[in-house]
Scaffold this motif. Structure first.
Motif, PDB file in Angstrom:
ATOM      1  N   ASP A  95       0.795  -1.065   0.194  1.00  0.00           N
ATOM      2  CA  ASP A  95      -0.170  -0.231   0.110  1.00  0.00           C
ATOM      3  C   ASP A  95       0.864   1.313  -0.060  1.00  0.00           C
ATOM      4  N   VAL A  96       0.641   2.116  -0.904  1.00  0.00           N
ATOM      5  CA  VAL A  96       1.549   3.138  -1.103  1.00  0.00           C
ATOM      6  C   VAL A  96       0.659   4.482  -0.824  1.00  0.00           C
ATOM      7  N   GLN A  97       0.935   5.384   0.028  1.00  0.00           N
ATOM      8  CA  GLN A  97       0.412   6.597   0.391  1.00  0.00           C
ATOM      9  C   GLN A  97       1.132   7.785   0.124  1.00  0.00           C
ATOM     10  N   LEU A  98       0.441   8.639  -0.713  1.00  0.00           N
ATOM     11  CA  LEU A  98       1.070  10.010  -0.798  1.00  0.00           C
ATOM     12  C   LEU A  98       0.809  10.860   0.118  1.00  0.00           C
ATOM     13  N   VAL A  99       1.727  11.669   0.656  1.00  0.00           N
ATOM     14  CA  VAL A  99       1.480  12.782   1.675  1.00  0.00           C
ATOM     15  C   VAL A  99       2.254  13.947   1.085  1.00  0.00           C
TER      16      VAL A  99
END
Length: 120
Positions: A95-99
Motif C-alpha cells: 500500500d503506497v500513500q502519498l502525503v
C-alpha cells in the motif's frame, strides 16, 4: 490565538521505517529502481520515500511524497512504487500513500543524489 492542534512534543513528522525487518533492504532496492521522469535520480535517494513499514505478515506500507504537488506523474508514482515492490519474494501486499506533510525539501536528498544533480 492559534486553534490548530499542536503536534505532540517530540513526535516525528516522519514515522520510523521497519529497518530491522528481513525484507527491508530488498524493499529499499525496489524503491531505488523507480525514477521521477524529470530527475535522473531514483526516488529513494531523492528522499521521496518517507516511511517503509513492513508488518509481521509482510504487508508493506510506504509513505511517500513528491518534489511538488503539481508533479506531472503524481497520479502514477505510487503505482510505480507498488509495482516495484510487489514482485519481491515474500511480500504479501503493498500500500503506497502519498502525503504532502512534511513537505519535501532538498535537505532530504542523499549525498549521492546531491552530487548527481550538481548540488555538492
Amino acid at each position: 490565538m492559534n486553534n490548530s492542534p499542536e503536534p505532540l512534543e517530540g513526535a516525528p513528522l516522519i514515522a520510523p521505517s521497519s529497518t530491522d525487518h528481513p525484507l527491508y533492504d530488498q524493499v529499499v532496492e525496489a524503491c531505488r529502481s523507480v525514477y521521477d521522469p524529470e530527475i535522473p535520480v531514483n526516488i529513494y535517494d531523492l528522499g521521496l520515500i518517507y516511511t517503509i513499514d513492513i508488518d509481521g505478515e509482510n504487508a508493506v506500507n510506504v509513505t511517500m511524497t513528491l518534489t511538488a504537488p503539481g508533479c506531472p506523474v503524481a497520479g502514477e508514482m505510487p503505482g510505480w512504487v507498488a509495482e516495484a515492490i510487489e514482485p519481491l519474494a515474500g511480500i504479501k501486499h503493498v500500500d503506497v500513500q502519498l502525503v504532502w506533510e512534511p513537505p519535501w525539501g532538498m535537505d532530504m536528498m542523499s549525498d549521492e543524489a546531491r552530487l548527481e544533480l550538481g548540488f555538492m
